[in-house]
Design an enzyme around this catalytic site. Structure first.
Site, short mmCIF file in Angstrom:
data_model
loop_
_atom_site.label_atom_id
_atom_site.label_comp_id
_atom_site.label_asym_id
_atom_site.label_seq_id
_atom_site.Cartn_x
_atom_site.Cartn_y
_atom_site.Cartn_z
N ASN A 7 0.85 -0.98 0.28
CA ASN A 7 0.05 -0.11 0.16
C ASN A 7 1.20 1.29 -0.08
O ASN A 7 1.67 1.53 1.11
CB ASN A 7 -0.86 -0.12 1.33
CG ASN A 7 -1.68 1.36 1.65
OD1 ASN A 7 -1.76 2.02 0.75
ND2 ASN A 7 -2.24 1.35 2.75
N LYS B 47 0.20 4.42 -0.23
CA LYS B 47 -0.53 5.48 0.41
C LYS B 47 -0.39 6.71 -0.51
O LYS B 47 -0.34 6.44 -1.86
CB LYS B 47 0.18 5.88 1.97
CG LYS B 47 -0.25 4.45 2.74
CD LYS B 47 0.06 4.72 4.11
CE LYS B 47 0.14 3.22 4.89
NZ LYS B 47 0.11 3.53 6.16
N HIS C 176 -9.42 0.68 4.91
CA HIS C 176 -8.25 0.91 5.67
C HIS C 176 -8.25 1.92 6.95
O HIS C 176 -9.30 2.76 6.95
CB HIS C 176 -7.09 1.74 4.75
CG HIS C 176 -5.69 1.43 5.18
ND1 HIS C 176 -5.41 2.55 6.26
CD2 HIS C 176 -4.71 0.74 5.23
CE1 HIS C 176 -4.02 2.28 6.54
NE2 HIS C 176 -3.58 1.36 5.78
N GLU D 200 -6.95 4.35 8.15
CA GLU D 200 -6.76 5.70 7.89
C GLU D 200 -7.80 6.45 7.16
O GLU D 200 -8.35 7.34 7.39
CB GLU D 200 -5.41 5.98 6.88
CG GLU D 200 -4.32 5.74 7.78
CD GLU D 200 -3.06 5.43 6.85
OE1 GLU D 200 -2.94 5.39 5.55
OE2 GLU D 200 -1.86 4.89 7.49
N GLU E 79 -4.97 -5.34 10.63
CA GLU E 79 -4.15 -4.20 10.98
C GLU E 79 -4.49 -3.49 12.19
O GLU E 79 -5.27 -2.41 12.12
CB GLU E 79 -4.33 -3.15 9.53
CG GLU E 79 -3.90 -3.90 8.21
CD GLU E 79 -3.33 -2.71 7.23
OE1 GLU E 79 -2.25 -2.90 6.68
OE2 GLU E 79 -4.12 -1.81 7.04
N GLY F 141 2.76 2.22 10.78
CA GLY F 141 3.49 3.46 10.84
C GLY F 141 4.06 3.72 11.68
O GLY F 141 4.85 4.78 11.68
N SER G 256 3.59 -2.15 10.58
CA SER G 256 5.29 -2.07 10.54
C SER G 256 5.71 -3.47 9.99
O SER G 256 6.68 -3.71 10.60
CB SER G 256 5.48 -1.85 11.93
OG SER G 256 4.92 -0.22 12.22
C1 PEP Z 1 -0.48 -0.03 5.97
O1 PEP Z 1 -0.70 1.56 5.75
O2 PEP Z 1 -1.44 -0.68 5.60
C2 PEP Z 1 0.54 -0.43 6.90
C3 PEP Z 1 0.46 -1.77 7.22
O3 PEP Z 1 1.56 0.59 7.05
P1 PEP Z 1 3.09 0.14 7.61
O4 PEP Z 1 3.34 -1.00 7.25
O5 PEP Z 1 3.88 1.43 7.19
O6 PEP Z 1 2.83 -0.06 9.08
#
Ligand code: PEP
Length: 250
Positions: free
Chosen positions: A9, A11, A94, A96, A166, A172, A212
């Site tokens: 992803n 973003k 997601h 976000e 997630e 992040g 992460s």
């Molecule tokens: C994501 O945005 O789906 C995600 C898992 O981000 P990150 O790997 O940066 O934590």
């Protein structure tokens, strides 16, 4: 046996030029990858990414889409536009989108249904916030998001849905869930799919972990019995960090 499915992803990162160059490098480095791979660049770069991925097995994904097919929805992007560009999968729900843009389960569910009706694959994201985790509510949160996100989806269409667990506190932040922690929640999600559908549907459901994921922790996570892949954010932005995750081998 479930396959492993690794998705990136991107973003709100990567210009058109940057997308072409990263997609080309990934196409080369992942040419012999045995896992299912998807990348989701921003809307503005989907057309060039489609061209760069031509002839490869890397799927093109989008990070979101409208809950409406078309019409007066300023600033939105429709499923018809995505399909026209060669998009095969879409990430929906997601955290976000849920947290920053206030997307609720019923709204996300409308998008899931629309994407599936148009033949796209869906990655449906679920996950608890830090507050919910500290209150011990994680199992209830992911079960409820799974049930509401999948409402009205047939068992046949479910075959085109991947669930991404997630935990919001891990996205992040550099703090990933341990393999065991994540596996336990994946088992909760799988049990919920069984309750909503059947044992066969639960056995077939691909459940990715996201939060992460990086080359250093990929093996610990991806070797857990209920973890079938990863949704990768930050580490998906560079070939040197995404490729080792995508090429993970036991
Ligand atoms: C994501 O945005 O789906 C995600 C898992 O981000 P990150 O790997 O940066 O934590």
């Amino acid at each position: 046996m479930r396959i492993k499915y690794i998705a990136g992803n991107w973003k709100m990162h990567k210009t058109v030029t940057e997308t072409v160059s990263l997609a080309r490098v990934l196409a080369g480095e992942l040419a012999s990858c045995k896992h299912k791979i998807m990348i989701a660049p921003p809307f503005t770069a989907l057309a060039v990414a489609a061209k760069a991925l031509e002839g490869t097995s890397i799927l093109l994904g989008a990070q979101n889409m409208s809950d409406q097919e078309q019409g007066a929805h300023t600033g939105e992007v429709s499923v018809l536009m995505l399909k026209d560009l060669g998009v095969k999968a879409v990430i929906l729900g997601h955290s976000e989108r849920r947290i920053i843009y206030g997307e609720k389960d019923d709204f996300i569910n409308r998008k899931v249904k629309l994407a599936l009706a148009h033949g796209l694959e869906v990655v449906l994201c679920v996950g608890e916030t830090l507050q919910e985790r500290e209150a011990g509510k994680q199992d209830g949160v992911v079960s409820s998001q799974t049930e509401k996100g999948l409402s009205g989806i047939s068992e046949k269409d479910l075959l085109r849905v991947t669930i991404a667990y997630e935990p919001v506190w891990a996205i992040g932040t550099g703090k990933n869930a341990t393999g065991q922690d994540a596996d336990a929640i994946h088992a909760v999600i799988r049990a919920q799919v069984k309750k909503l559908y059947s044992q066969a549907a639960a056995d077939a459901m691909i459940i990715q972990y996201g939060g992460s994921v990086k080359p250093e922790n990929a093996k610990e996570l991806l070797t857990m019995p209920n973890i079938d892949g990863a949704l990768v954010g930050g580490a998906a932005l560079k070939a040197e960090t995404f490729a080792p995750i995508a090429l993970f081998d036991k």
